[in-house]
Scaffold this motif. Structure first.
Motif, PDB file in Angstrom:
ATOM      1  N   PRO A  84     -14.475  -2.293 -12.365  1.00 45.06           N
ATOM      2  CA  PRO A  84     -13.059  -2.625 -12.524  1.00 45.06           C
ATOM      3  C   PRO A  84     -12.186  -1.435 -12.898  1.00 45.06           C
ATOM      4  O   PRO A  84     -11.024  -1.370 -12.486  1.00 45.06           O
ATOM      5  CB  PRO A  84     -13.074  -3.671 -13.649  1.00 45.06           C
ATOM      6  N   GLU A  85     -12.743  -0.482 -13.662  1.00 44.56           N
ATOM      7  CA  GLU A  85     -11.935   0.672 -14.061  1.00 44.56           C
ATOM      8  C   GLU A  85     -11.456   1.450 -12.837  1.00 44.56           C
ATOM      9  O   GLU A  85     -10.279   1.794 -12.720  1.00 44.56           O
ATOM     10  CB  GLU A  85     -12.746   1.603 -14.976  1.00 44.56           C
ATOM     11  N   LEU A  86     -12.383   1.720 -11.930  1.00 43.18           N
ATOM     12  CA  LEU A  86     -12.045   2.462 -10.713  1.00 43.18           C
ATOM     13  C   LEU A  86     -11.156   1.624  -9.801  1.00 43.18           C
ATOM     14  O   LEU A  86     -10.165   2.118  -9.250  1.00 43.18           O
ATOM     15  CB  LEU A  86     -13.330   2.872  -9.991  1.00 43.18           C
ATOM     16  N   ALA A  87     -11.506   0.349  -9.644  1.00 38.02           N
ATOM     17  CA  ALA A  87     -10.738  -0.513  -8.743  1.00 38.02           C
ATOM     18  C   ALA A  87      -9.296  -0.677  -9.213  1.00 38.02           C
ATOM     19  O   ALA A  87      -8.353  -0.585  -8.415  1.00 38.02           O
ATOM     20  CB  ALA A  87     -11.416  -1.877  -8.623  1.00 38.02           C
ATOM     21  N   LEU A  88      -9.098  -0.900 -10.509  1.00 42.21           N
ATOM     22  CA  LEU A  88      -7.737  -1.080 -11.026  1.00 42.21           C
ATOM     23  C   LEU A  88      -6.919   0.198 -10.903  1.00 42.21           C
ATOM     24  O   LEU A  88      -5.719   0.159 -10.587  1.00 42.21           O
ATOM     25  CB  LEU A  88      -7.790  -1.535 -12.480  1.00 42.21           C
ATOM     26  N   ALA A  89      -7.549   1.346 -11.138  1.00 42.09           N
ATOM     27  CA  ALA A  89      -6.836   2.616 -11.005  1.00 42.09           C
ATOM     28  C   ALA A  89      -6.381   2.826  -9.568  1.00 42.09           C
ATOM     29  O   ALA A  89      -5.273   3.321  -9.315  1.00 42.09           O
ATOM     30  CB  ALA A  89      -7.726   3.768 -11.463  1.00 42.09           C
ATOM     31  N   CYS A  90      -7.229   2.446  -8.614  1.00 46.69           N
ATOM     32  CA  CYS A  90      -6.846   2.565  -7.205  1.00 46.69           C
ATOM     33  C   CYS A  90      -5.687   1.630  -6.879  1.00 46.69           C
ATOM     34  O   CYS A  90      -4.697   2.041  -6.255  1.00 46.69           O
ATOM     35  CB  CYS A  90      -8.045   2.252  -6.309  1.00 46.69           C
TER      36      CYS A  90
ATOM     37  N   GLY B  97      -1.595   2.025  -5.238  1.00 48.20           N
ATOM     38  CA  GLY B  97      -1.328   1.547  -3.892  1.00 48.20           C
ATOM     39  C   GLY B  97      -2.468   1.738  -2.913  1.00 48.20           C
ATOM     40  O   GLY B  97      -2.264   1.779  -1.703  1.00 48.20           O
ATOM     41  N   ILE B  98      -3.693   1.846  -3.448  1.00 46.15           N
ATOM     42  CA  ILE B  98      -4.911   1.953  -2.640  1.00 46.15           C
ATOM     43  C   ILE B  98      -5.773   0.733  -2.963  1.00 46.15           C
ATOM     44  O   ILE B  98      -5.924   0.374  -4.137  1.00 46.15           O
ATOM     45  CB  ILE B  98      -5.685   3.244  -2.976  1.00 46.15           C
TER      46      ILE B  98
ATOM     47  N   LEU C  30       0.831  -1.202   0.000  1.00 46.04           N
ATOM     48  CA  LEU C  30       0.000   0.000   0.000  1.00 46.04           C
ATOM     49  C   LEU C  30       0.867   1.254   0.000  1.00 46.04           C
ATOM     50  O   LEU C  30       1.899   1.312   0.659  1.00 46.04           O
ATOM     51  CB  LEU C  30      -0.914   0.030   1.230  1.00 46.04           C
ATOM     52  N   THR C  31       0.410   2.252  -0.731  1.00 42.77           N
ATOM     53  CA  THR C  31       1.042   3.571  -0.682  1.00 42.77           C
ATOM     54  C   THR C  31       0.408   4.409   0.412  1.00 42.77           C
ATOM     55  O   THR C  31       1.058   5.242   1.043  1.00 42.77           O
ATOM     56  CB  THR C  31       0.885   4.282  -2.037  1.00 42.77           C
ATOM     57  N   LEU C  32      -0.879   4.186   0.647  1.00 41.26           N
ATOM     58  CA  LEU C  32      -1.635   4.819   1.724  1.00 41.26           C
ATOM     59  C   LEU C  32      -2.449   3.748   2.443  1.00 41.26           C
ATOM     60  O   LEU C  32      -2.894   2.778   1.813  1.00 41.26           O
ATOM     61  CB  LEU C  32      -2.586   5.878   1.165  1.00 41.26           C
ATOM     62  N   PRO C  33      -2.683   3.902   3.752  1.00 42.71           N
ATOM     63  CA  PRO C  33      -3.519   2.937   4.470  1.00 42.71           C
ATOM     64  C   PRO C  33      -4.994   3.196   4.160  1.00 42.71           C
ATOM     65  O   PRO C  33      -5.740   3.707   5.000  1.00 42.71           O
ATOM     66  CB  PRO C  33      -3.176   3.215   5.938  1.00 42.71           C
ATOM     67  N   LEU C  34      -5.425   2.818   2.969  1.00 37.52           N
ATOM     68  CA  LEU C  34      -6.723   3.256   2.480  1.00 37.52           C
ATOM     69  C   LEU C  34      -7.371   2.219   1.582  1.00 37.52           C
ATOM     70  O   LEU C  34      -6.720   1.601   0.737  1.00 37.52           O
ATOM     71  CB  LEU C  34      -6.560   4.570   1.702  1.00 37.52           C
ATOM     72  N   ILE C  35      -8.692   2.073   1.763  1.00 34.39           N
ATOM     73  CA  ILE C  35      -9.548   1.284   0.869  1.00 34.39           C
ATOM     74  C   ILE C  35     -10.522   2.243   0.200  1.00 34.39           C
ATOM     75  O   ILE C  35     -11.167   3.045   0.874  1.00 34.39           O
ATOM     76  CB  ILE C  35     -10.336   0.212   1.649  1.00 34.39           C
TER      77      ILE C  35
END
Length: 325
Positions: free
Chosen positions: A26-32, A36-37, A11-16
């Motif tokens: 999937p577009e949003l999920a893969l970008a996150c 590192g999110i 992770l780059t940030l402690p974030l979901i």
């Protein structure tokens, strides 16, 4: 409590990025994940289990390609399952999660030990969302790896308890990973929840206003115009209390003086399985009180960089403010 081993150094940030009905794909999920999110989406955002399986294949192949091409942290993804007796798909969708080894399964409306057993069988994690200590205790008894405390002001099916209190009440009955949701929209919010004892943040509304979101442009524009006072907590739309923007409730014809009257909870056959629910949420738009701090629509790459910079700035600022008696 430290992060689970499956998340360490990924992770780059402690974030979901929270799974949002009709919004996350999937577009949003893969970008996150690329940033590192932890990216996520609800299984029911696909109308069939067959379509859901295609999304899982897309996620796994997309992440494999990222990891081969990118030396930076690539986060795992999560799928949200509605574990409720009126959702006829959840067991079939769970089998698909097991088949495709979904790294994190987020359960809602029911913490079932056999879900935990199925996901643990391949080394996955189970996080369960709750709005109070009673449900947190049940989730702990079911053996989940993490509990998501959905505090007052969060978008979607939110609770009414202050995050300060909810965090402590969950920790009293659970010694695993705690994820906190409610009005997160900036990097310093993530640092604040860590100071409270949470391990990860759970951010939804801020990701509605990204270019990878599936939200209608009018939905995103309403978020830009809304303030915290426009968010109304009501069970009238889906039978479960949730936060919606006042403007969208009025436009959909909901009588503002009767919003305390519940609708009907049903993910069953008459919804096929989500048609009626989707019709409601397409025109009545959910958001959290953090709307007042959202002022643009940007790519996830831009948002992730901004959140990380804000987090680092807040950390530096806090170190300089440390009280020394």
């Amino acid at each position: 409590m430290a992060l689970p081993a499956q998340l360490e150094h990924r992770l780059t940030l402690p974030l979901i990025a929270a799974p949002m009905f009709l919004i996350s794909g999937p577009e949003l999920a893969l970008a996150c994940c690329r940033n590192g999110i932890v990216g996520s989406f609800p299984a029911l955002n696909q109308r069939t289990s067959e379509g859901f399986e295609q999304w899982l294949i897309e996620m796994n192949s997309g992440l494999d390609a990222m990891r081969k091409a990118n030396a930076n942290a690539v986060a795992p993804y999560a799928v949200n399952l509605i574990v409720h007796r009126t959702n006829p798909r959840w067991q079939a969708d769970l089998e698909l999660c097991q088949k495709h080894r979904v790294p994190i399964v987020i359960t809602s409306l029911g913490a079932a030990s056999h879900v935990v057993e199925a996901v643990h069988s391949y080394g996955g994690l189970v996080f369960h969302d709750v709005t109070n200590q009673r449900h947190a205790r049940k989730a702990a008894e079911a053996g989940v790896d993490g509990i998501i405390g959905v505090a007052a002001g969060a978008g979607g099916h939110a609770g009414t308890i202050s995050p300060f209190v909810l965090m402590k009440e969950i920790r009293d009955v659970f010694d695993g990973t705690i994820i906190l949701a409610g009005c997160l929209s900036q990097g310093d919010d993530i640092l604040a929840l860590q100071a409270m004892g949470a391990d990860l943040g759970y951010m939804g509304t801020r990701f509605i206003n990204t270019e990878e979101s599936r939200a209608d442009s009018a939905y995103q524009s309403m978020i830009l115009e809304a303030i915290s006072g426009d968010i109304i907590h009501t069970p009238a739309v889906s039978g479960i209390p949730a936060n919606f923007m006042r403007q969208s409730l009025e436009a959909a014809g909901y009588p503002m003086d009767k919003l305390n009257q519940p609708g009907a909870i049903d993910y069953g056959e008459k919804l096929k399985p989500v048609d009626d629910e989707a019709k409601a949420w397409k025109t009545v738009w959910s958001a959290g009180q953090g709307v007042s701090t959202i002022h643009d629509v940007v790519p996830v790459d831009t948002l992730a960089s901004r959140l990380l910079a804000e987090y680092r700035q807040a950390l530096t600022r806090l170190e300089g403010m440390a009280f020394k008696p």
